[in-house]
Design a protein around this motif. Structure first.
Motif, PDB file in Angstrom:
ATOM      1  N   GLY A   1       0.808  -1.209   0.000  1.00 52.95           N
ATOM      2  CA  GLY A   1       0.000   0.000   0.000  1.00 52.95           C
ATOM      3  C   GLY A   1       0.839   1.256   0.000  1.00 52.95           C
ATOM      4  O   GLY A   1       1.993   1.272   0.442  1.00 52.95           O
ATOM      5  N   VAL A   2       0.251   2.337  -0.509  1.00 50.06           N
ATOM      6  CA  VAL A   2       0.905   3.641  -0.564  1.00 50.06           C
ATOM      7  C   VAL A   2      -0.013   4.668   0.085  1.00 50.06           C
ATOM      8  O   VAL A   2      -1.233   4.665  -0.137  1.00 50.06           O
ATOM      9  N   VAL A   3       0.566   5.543   0.890  1.00 46.62           N
ATOM     10  CA  VAL A   3      -0.157   6.689   1.443  1.00 46.62           C
ATOM     11  C   VAL A   3       0.585   7.948   1.027  1.00 46.62           C
ATOM     12  O   VAL A   3       1.807   8.033   1.161  1.00 46.62           O
ATOM     13  N   VAL A   4      -0.144   8.912   0.494  1.00 44.94           N
ATOM     14  CA  VAL A   4       0.460  10.164   0.055  1.00 44.94           C
ATOM     15  C   VAL A   4      -0.117  11.315   0.874  1.00 44.94           C
ATOM     16  O   VAL A   4      -1.273  11.288   1.290  1.00 44.94           O
ATOM     17  N   TYR A   5       0.706  12.309   1.117  1.00 50.51           N
ATOM     18  CA  TYR A   5       0.227  13.496   1.838  1.00 50.51           C
ATOM     19  C   TYR A   5       0.964  14.726   1.331  1.00 50.51           C
ATOM     20  O   TYR A   5       2.028  14.636   0.712  1.00 50.51           O
ATOM     21  N   ASP A   6       0.376  15.892   1.608  1.00 50.05           N
ATOM     22  CA  ASP A   6       1.035  17.158   1.319  1.00 50.05           C
ATOM     23  C   ASP A   6       0.898  18.062   2.535  1.00 50.05           C
ATOM     24  O   ASP A   6       0.661  17.580   3.648  1.00 50.05           O
TER      25      ASP A   6
ATOM     26  N   ALA B   1      -1.868  18.390  -4.204  1.00 44.17           N
ATOM     27  CA  ALA B   1      -0.699  17.657  -4.694  1.00 44.17           C
ATOM     28  C   ALA B   1      -0.801  16.171  -4.347  1.00 44.17           C
ATOM     29  O   ALA B   1      -0.465  15.307  -5.158  1.00 44.17           O
ATOM     30  N   ALA B   2      -1.256  15.880  -3.140  1.00 40.75           N
ATOM     31  CA  ALA B   2      -1.417  14.479  -2.738  1.00 40.75           C
ATOM     32  C   ALA B   2      -2.432  13.787  -3.640  1.00 40.75           C
ATOM     33  O   ALA B   2      -2.247  12.631  -4.028  1.00 40.75           O
ATOM     34  N   ALA B   3      -3.504  14.487  -3.989  1.00 41.36           N
ATOM     35  CA  ALA B   3      -4.512  13.903  -4.872  1.00 41.36           C
ATOM     36  C   ALA B   3      -3.946  13.661  -6.265  1.00 41.36           C
ATOM     37  O   ALA B   3      -4.309  12.684  -6.927  1.00 41.36           O
ATOM     38  N   ARG B   4      -3.071  14.540  -6.720  1.00 42.58           N
ATOM     39  CA  ARG B   4      -2.428  14.316  -8.020  1.00 42.58           C
ATOM     40  C   ARG B   4      -1.614  13.020  -7.992  1.00 42.58           C
ATOM     41  O   ARG B   4      -1.674  12.215  -8.932  1.00 42.58           O
ATOM     42  N   ALA B   5      -0.861  12.798  -6.920  1.00 44.12           N
ATOM     43  CA  ALA B   5      -0.092  11.554  -6.799  1.00 44.12           C
ATOM     44  C   ALA B   5      -1.025  10.359  -6.707  1.00 44.12           C
ATOM     45  O   ALA B   5      -0.757   9.317  -7.324  1.00 44.12           O
TER      46      ALA B   5
ATOM     47  N   ARG C   1      -3.071   5.571  -9.482  1.00 45.15           N
ATOM     48  CA  ARG C   1      -4.232   4.787  -9.909  1.00 45.15           C
ATOM     49  C   ARG C   1      -4.273   4.683 -11.436  1.00 45.15           C
ATOM     50  O   ARG C   1      -4.570   3.620 -11.983  1.00 45.15           O
ATOM     51  N   TRP C   2      -3.983   5.798 -12.113  1.00 42.77           N
ATOM     52  CA  TRP C   2      -3.928   5.778 -13.584  1.00 42.77           C
ATOM     53  C   TRP C   2      -2.898   4.761 -14.060  1.00 42.77           C
ATOM     54  O   TRP C   2      -3.098   4.092 -15.071  1.00 42.77           O
ATOM     55  N   ALA C   3      -1.820   4.618 -13.301  1.00 37.70           N
ATOM     56  CA  ALA C   3      -0.740   3.694 -13.655  1.00 37.70           C
ATOM     57  C   ALA C   3      -0.983   2.287 -13.128  1.00 37.70           C
ATOM     58  O   ALA C   3      -0.118   1.421 -13.275  1.00 37.70           O
ATOM     59  N   GLY C   4      -2.136   2.036 -12.503  1.00 35.75           N
ATOM     60  CA  GLY C   4      -2.505   0.686 -12.134  1.00 35.75           C
ATOM     61  C   GLY C   4      -2.196   0.240 -10.729  1.00 35.75           C
ATOM     62  O   GLY C   4      -2.362  -0.942 -10.410  1.00 35.75           O
TER      63      GLY C   4
ATOM     64  N   GLU D   1      14.715  -0.660  -3.365  1.00 39.71           N
ATOM     65  CA  GLU D   1      13.961  -0.154  -4.497  1.00 39.71           C
ATOM     66  C   GLU D   1      12.690  -0.958  -4.678  1.00 39.71           C
ATOM     67  O   GLU D   1      12.660  -2.175  -4.482  1.00 39.71           O
ATOM     68  N   GLY D   2      11.629  -0.274  -5.045  1.00 37.14           N
ATOM     69  CA  GLY D   2      10.356  -0.935  -5.274  1.00 37.14           C
ATOM     70  C   GLY D   2      10.317  -1.659  -6.607  1.00 37.14           C
ATOM     71  O   GLY D   2      11.277  -1.604  -7.398  1.00 37.14           O
ATOM     72  N   THR D   3       9.209  -2.320  -6.863  1.00 31.98           N
ATOM     73  CA  THR D   3       9.067  -3.131  -8.074  1.00 31.98           C
ATOM     74  C   THR D   3       7.904  -2.672  -8.954  1.00 31.98           C
ATOM     75  O   THR D   3       7.535  -3.367  -9.892  1.00 31.98           O
ATOM     76  N   PHE D   4       7.333  -1.507  -8.664  1.00 32.37           N
ATOM     77  CA  PHE D   4       6.130  -1.064  -9.366  1.00 32.37           C
ATOM     78  C   PHE D   4       6.384  -0.865 -10.857  1.00 32.37           C
ATOM     79  O   PHE D   4       7.327  -0.188 -11.259  1.00 32.37           O
ATOM     80  N   GLU D   5       5.502  -1.445 -11.677  1.00 29.35           N
ATOM     81  CA  GLU D   5       5.552  -1.290 -13.129  1.00 29.35           C
ATOM     82  C   GLU D   5       4.224  -0.682 -13.578  1.00 29.35           C
ATOM     83  O   GLU D   5       3.179  -1.305 -13.460  1.00 29.35           O
ATOM     84  N   PRO D   6       4.249   0.533 -14.120  1.00 32.28           N
ATOM     85  CA  PRO D   6       3.001   1.196 -14.511  1.00 32.28           C
ATOM     86  C   PRO D   6       2.240   0.454 -15.607  1.00 32.28           C
ATOM     87  O   PRO D   6       2.841  -0.121 -16.522  1.00 32.28           O
ATOM     88  N   VAL D   7       0.926   0.489 -15.487  1.00 29.55           N
ATOM     89  CA  VAL D   7       0.023   0.009 -16.540  1.00 29.55           C
ATOM     90  C   VAL D   7      -0.843   1.213 -16.892  1.00 29.55           C
ATOM     91  O   VAL D   7      -1.892   1.437 -16.276  1.00 29.55           O
TER      92      VAL D   7
END
Length: 276
Positions: free
Chosen positions: A87-92, A98-102, A107-110, A138-144
């Motif tokens: 899971g990821v949590v973003v804040y500003d 800005a947090a909503a943009r992230a 989510r756009w990237a899957g 390093e993470g393993t995230f691959e955008p879709v």
């Protein structure tokens, strides 16, 4: 999965066995860079992410904050420790834009599990740490790409005619009374004014799901086959998409927003108050 998380819930999750990756996305339109503020104090384990450099491509004909290159975005997220199975949590700083943009971009990237800290750093109230934090690995995230709907200029124009297109900017910019940034003031013909600032309380936290549902229903969301949102450059509009998600209403973001639309003199511009 809820789109937002409270400070108390985040504190509990950080103490758990599989804590989320925390991203600090503090950003100020036209203001100073926020990395110094991050280095001075941030939520423990949070990694700084630069909105302009990592959550957007170069400004140009596609707008001030167009979509970033998916490969570069994926590399930036992996460097921040993001993986698809964590899971990821973003804040500003508290405004939430800005947090909503992230949130929207992941989510756009899957990414399947992203939440925004409700109220941002101002709501945290817990311990803070200083200095630069790098993830342990390093993470393993691959955008879709395009895992959630988005709009281009033609799609936004069509949706304004056939569905509900919300303009998340301040009402005076929607009307065309003022335009401090872009080539011309006004709005996309058929769009409905719905300032992002009305989605939150005075403390920056979101209104309840019921309150938000009532707001968007009054604007026509319940009768529309589809809902879309735009703003100035795809940042505060992402916050409105987040508010709609809290209300249980799916919506597409026009990423280029008014900065793209207004850059082309051939596109029509409407001015004046909302016809509703």
């Amino acid at each position: 999965m809820n789109a937002i998380i409270s400070a108390s819930e985040l504190a509990s999750d950080l103490e758990g066995g599989n804590p989320p990756v925390v991203l600090d996305v503090r950003w100020q339109l036209g203001g100073p860079h926020q990395r110094p503020a991050y280095e001075e104090a941030h939520i423990p384990s949070a990694v700084f992410v630069d909105l302009d450099a990592e959550l957007a491509g170069p400004a140009g004909a596609a707008g001030r904050h167009p979509l970033p290159d998916p490969e570069r975005f994926g590399a930036a997220m992996r460097a921040a420790g993001v993986s698809g199975d964590r899971g990821v949590v973003v804040y500003d700083g508290g405004q939430g834009w800005a947090a909503a943009r992230a949130w929207w971009l992941l989510r756009w990237a899957g990414h399947p599990s992203v939440r925004v800290l409700d109220g941002g750093l101002a709501a945290w109230g817990g311990a803070l740490e200083s200095g630069d934090v790098r993830p342990p690995e390093e993470g393993t995230f691959e955008p879709v790409p395009d895992s959630v709907p988005r709009l281009d200029a033609d799609g936004a124009a069509a949706l304004a005619r056939s569905g509900l297109l919300l303009d998340a900017r301040a009402a005076e910019r929607y009307r065309g009374d003022v335009e401090p940034i872009d080539r011309v003031g006004g709005h996309i013909p058929g769009a409905v004014s719905a300032p992002t600032t009305e989605n939150v309380r005075d403390d920056g936290r979101f209104r309840t799901a019921g309150e938000l549902a009532a707001r968007f229903t009054a604007l026509g969301a319940s009768d529309a086959p589809e809902v879309g949102v735009y703003c100035g450059s795809g940042v505060s509009g992402a916050h409105e998409v987040l508010a709609l998600a809290v209300a249980g209403i799916p919506a597409a973001l026009y990423v280029g927003s008014w900065s793209e639309w207004s850059s082309d003199a051939s596109r029509p511009v409407a001015k004046g108050p909302d016809p509703q």
